[in-house]
Design a protein around this motif. Structure first.
Motif, PDB file in Angstrom:
ATOM      1  N   GLU A  98       0.784  -1.179   0.023  1.00  0.00           N
ATOM      2  CA  GLU A  98      -0.006   0.043  -0.054  1.00  0.00           C
ATOM      3  C   GLU A  98       0.827   1.158   0.196  1.00  0.00           C
ATOM      4  OE1 GLU A  98      -2.637  -0.091   3.403  1.00  0.00           O
ATOM      5  OE2 GLU A  98      -3.787  -1.874   2.494  1.00  0.00           O
ATOM      6  N   LYS A  99       1.865   1.313   0.536  1.00  0.00           N
ATOM      7  CA  LYS A  99       2.728   2.274   0.820  1.00  0.00           C
ATOM      8  C   LYS A  99       3.522   2.829  -0.585  1.00  0.00           C
ATOM      9  CE  LYS A  99       4.002   2.242   5.753  1.00  0.00           C
ATOM     10  NZ  LYS A  99       5.090   2.224   6.681  1.00  0.00           N
ATOM     11  N   ARG A 100       3.821   1.697  -1.285  1.00  0.00           N
ATOM     12  CA  ARG A 100       4.469   1.790  -2.563  1.00  0.00           C
ATOM     13  C   ARG A 100       3.588   2.097  -3.638  1.00  0.00           C
ATOM     14  NH1 ARG A 100       9.670  -2.426  -1.776  1.00  0.00           N
ATOM     15  NH2 ARG A 100      10.527  -1.172   0.039  1.00  0.00           N
ATOM     16  N   HIS A 101       2.151   1.835  -3.357  1.00  0.00           N
ATOM     17  CA  HIS A 101       1.254   1.831  -4.479  1.00  0.00           C
ATOM     18  C   HIS A 101       1.442   0.986  -5.747  1.00  0.00           C
ATOM     19  CE1 HIS A 101      -0.110   5.358  -2.325  1.00  0.00           C
ATOM     20  NE2 HIS A 101       0.925   6.035  -2.443  1.00  0.00           N
ATOM     21  N   LEU A 102       1.498  -0.319  -5.384  1.00  0.00           N
ATOM     22  CA  LEU A 102       1.892  -1.533  -6.391  1.00  0.00           C
ATOM     23  C   LEU A 102       0.711  -1.992  -7.043  1.00  0.00           C
ATOM     24  CD1 LEU A 102       5.135  -3.079  -4.646  1.00  0.00           C
ATOM     25  CD2 LEU A 102       5.142  -1.500  -6.537  1.00  0.00           C
ATOM     26  N   GLU A 103      -0.526  -1.839  -6.427  1.00  0.00           N
ATOM     27  CA  GLU A 103      -1.586  -2.412  -6.929  1.00  0.00           C
ATOM     28  C   GLU A 103      -1.525  -4.003  -7.192  1.00  0.00           C
ATOM     29  OE1 GLU A 103      -2.928  -0.665 -10.653  1.00  0.00           O
ATOM     30  OE2 GLU A 103      -2.683   1.386  -9.761  1.00  0.00           O
ATOM     31  N   LEU A 104      -0.935  -4.582  -5.997  1.00  0.00           N
ATOM     32  CA  LEU A 104      -0.984  -6.026  -6.033  1.00  0.00           C
ATOM     33  C   LEU A 104      -1.922  -6.577  -4.814  1.00  0.00           C
ATOM     34  CD1 LEU A 104       2.926  -6.766  -5.809  1.00  0.00           C
ATOM     35  CD2 LEU A 104       1.491  -6.842  -7.739  1.00  0.00           C
ATOM     36  N   GLU A 105      -2.514  -7.730  -5.474  1.00  0.00           N
ATOM     37  CA  GLU A 105      -3.518  -8.426  -4.394  1.00  0.00           C
ATOM     38  C   GLU A 105      -3.019  -9.549  -4.225  1.00  0.00           C
ATOM     39  OE1 GLU A 105      -7.207  -8.269  -6.311  1.00  0.00           O
ATOM     40  OE2 GLU A 105      -7.314  -6.159  -6.516  1.00  0.00           O
ATOM     41  N   GLU A 106      -3.811 -10.173  -3.047  1.00  0.00           N
ATOM     42  CA  GLU A 106      -3.101 -11.582  -2.574  1.00  0.00           C
ATOM     43  C   GLU A 106      -4.084 -12.412  -3.219  1.00  0.00           C
ATOM     44  OE1 GLU A 106      -3.664 -13.857   1.839  1.00  0.00           O
ATOM     45  OE2 GLU A 106      -3.721 -11.724   1.856  1.00  0.00           O
ATOM     46  N   SER A 107      -3.379 -13.493  -3.255  1.00  0.00           N
ATOM     47  CA  SER A 107      -3.890 -14.388  -4.518  1.00  0.00           C
ATOM     48  C   SER A 107      -4.686 -15.640  -3.651  1.00  0.00           C
ATOM     49  CB  SER A 107      -2.765 -15.596  -4.892  1.00  0.00           C
ATOM     50  OG  SER A 107      -3.351 -16.730  -5.606  1.00  0.00           O
ATOM     51  N   GLN A 108      -6.129 -15.888  -4.136  1.00  0.00           N
ATOM     52  CA  GLN A 108      -7.074 -16.452  -3.559  1.00  0.00           C
ATOM     53  C   GLN A 108      -6.705 -18.023  -3.661  1.00  0.00           C
ATOM     54  OE1 GLN A 108      -8.992 -15.151  -1.642  1.00  0.00           O
ATOM     55  NE2 GLN A 108      -8.220 -13.148  -1.902  1.00  0.00           N
ATOM     56  N   SER A 109      -5.990 -18.451  -4.625  1.00  0.00           N
ATOM     57  CA  SER A 109      -5.813 -19.968  -4.858  1.00  0.00           C
ATOM     58  C   SER A 109      -4.469 -20.259  -4.315  1.00  0.00           C
ATOM     59  CB  SER A 109      -5.514 -20.062  -6.649  1.00  0.00           C
ATOM     60  OG  SER A 109      -4.764 -19.520  -7.199  1.00  0.00           O
ATOM     61  N   PRO A 110      -4.355 -21.343  -4.076  1.00  0.00           N
ATOM     62  CA  PRO A 110      -2.986 -21.999  -3.127  1.00  0.00           C
ATOM     63  C   PRO A 110      -1.802 -22.067  -4.353  1.00  0.00           C
ATOM     64  CG  PRO A 110      -4.678 -23.737  -3.692  1.00  0.00           C
ATOM     65  CD  PRO A 110      -5.311 -22.359  -4.206  1.00  0.00           C
ATOM     66  N   VAL A 111      -0.904 -21.963  -3.663  1.00  0.00           N
ATOM     67  CA  VAL A 111       0.382 -21.999  -4.650  1.00  0.00           C
ATOM     68  C   VAL A 111       0.771 -23.541  -4.721  1.00  0.00           C
ATOM     69  CG1 VAL A 111       3.048 -21.487  -4.360  1.00  0.00           C
ATOM     70  CG2 VAL A 111       1.339 -19.822  -3.658  1.00  0.00           C
ATOM     71  N   TYR A 112       1.210 -23.755  -5.823  1.00  0.00           N
ATOM     72  CA  TYR A 112       1.691 -25.195  -6.195  1.00  0.00           C
ATOM     73  C   TYR A 112       3.115 -25.345  -6.450  1.00  0.00           C
ATOM     74  CZ  TYR A 112      -3.245 -26.005  -7.043  1.00  0.00           C
ATOM     75  OH  TYR A 112      -4.646 -26.234  -7.014  1.00  0.00           O
ATOM     76  N   VAL A 113       3.772 -26.176  -5.854  1.00  0.00           N
ATOM     77  CA  VAL A 113       5.366 -26.342  -6.060  1.00  0.00           C
ATOM     78  C   VAL A 113       5.380 -27.778  -6.846  1.00  0.00           C
ATOM     79  CG1 VAL A 113       7.308 -26.888  -4.701  1.00  0.00           C
ATOM     80  CG2 VAL A 113       5.677 -25.451  -3.659  1.00  0.00           C
ATOM     81  N   ILE A 114       6.412 -27.515  -7.963  1.00  0.00           N
ATOM     82  CA  ILE A 114       6.668 -28.573  -8.709  1.00  0.00           C
ATOM     83  C   ILE A 114       7.973 -28.786  -8.620  1.00  0.00           C
ATOM     84  CG2 ILE A 114       6.827 -29.155 -11.256  1.00  0.00           C
ATOM     85  CD1 ILE A 114       4.652 -27.168 -11.775  1.00  0.00           C
ATOM     86  N   SER A 115       8.343 -29.980  -8.181  1.00  0.00           N
ATOM     87  CA  SER A 115       9.807 -30.180  -8.019  1.00  0.00           C
ATOM     88  C   SER A 115       9.993 -31.660  -9.059  1.00  0.00           C
ATOM     89  CB  SER A 115       9.826 -30.815  -6.783  1.00  0.00           C
ATOM     90  OG  SER A 115       9.156 -31.914  -6.181  1.00  0.00           O
ATOM     91  N   GLY A 116      10.981 -31.595  -9.452  1.00  0.00           N
ATOM     92  CA  GLY A 116      11.511 -32.850 -10.354  1.00  0.00           C
ATOM     93  C   GLY A 116      12.358 -34.016  -9.501  1.00  0.00           C
TER      94      GLY A 116
END
Length: 117
Positions: A98-116
């Motif tokens: 908010e201080k830097r005015h970056l217009e980013l929002e929190e993701s509502q979907s979970p993060v997926y980690v792909i490992s080989g």
């Protein structure tokens, strides 16, 4: 035959002793009357020893329950500290955005980690 007589006398003397104890005749013997204070003292010490054992047992039960409660409290404290850290991190990130005015929002979907592997 003498061996057999000795066995009979021992059995009779055993039964006679038991009869003296149960009948109360042993209380009239000289050895008992001379040592009555010693016998009373020994009986008192036996009661003290038994009561000490019961009190120690109850204290051990109390210690065990307190240890279980301590573990529960530690777990609750750990969970609360983890929640506090995660909330403070999210709050700090949101404030910086908010201080830097970056217009980013929190993701509502979970993060997926792909490992080989």
């Amino acid at each position: 035959m003498t061996d057999n007589n000795k066995k009979k006398k021992k059995k009779k003397s055993r039964y006679a002793f038991i009869g003296e104890v149960l009948g109360g005749d042993i209380l009239e013997k000289e050895i008992f009357t001379k040592n009555i204070l010693l016998i009373v003292w020994i009986v008192f010490l036996i009661f003290v020893y038994m009561s000490y054992g019961y009190s120690a047992l109850s204290e051990l039960k109390d210690i065990e329950t307190l240890q279980k409660e301590e573990i529960k409290v530690k777990n609750e404290s750990l969970n609360q500290s983890v929640e506090l850290v995660t909330k403070s991190r999210r709050a700090n990130i949101n404030n910086m955005v908010e201080k830097r005015h970056l217009e980013l929002e929190e993701s509502q979907s979970p993060v997926y980690v792909i490992s080989g592997k």
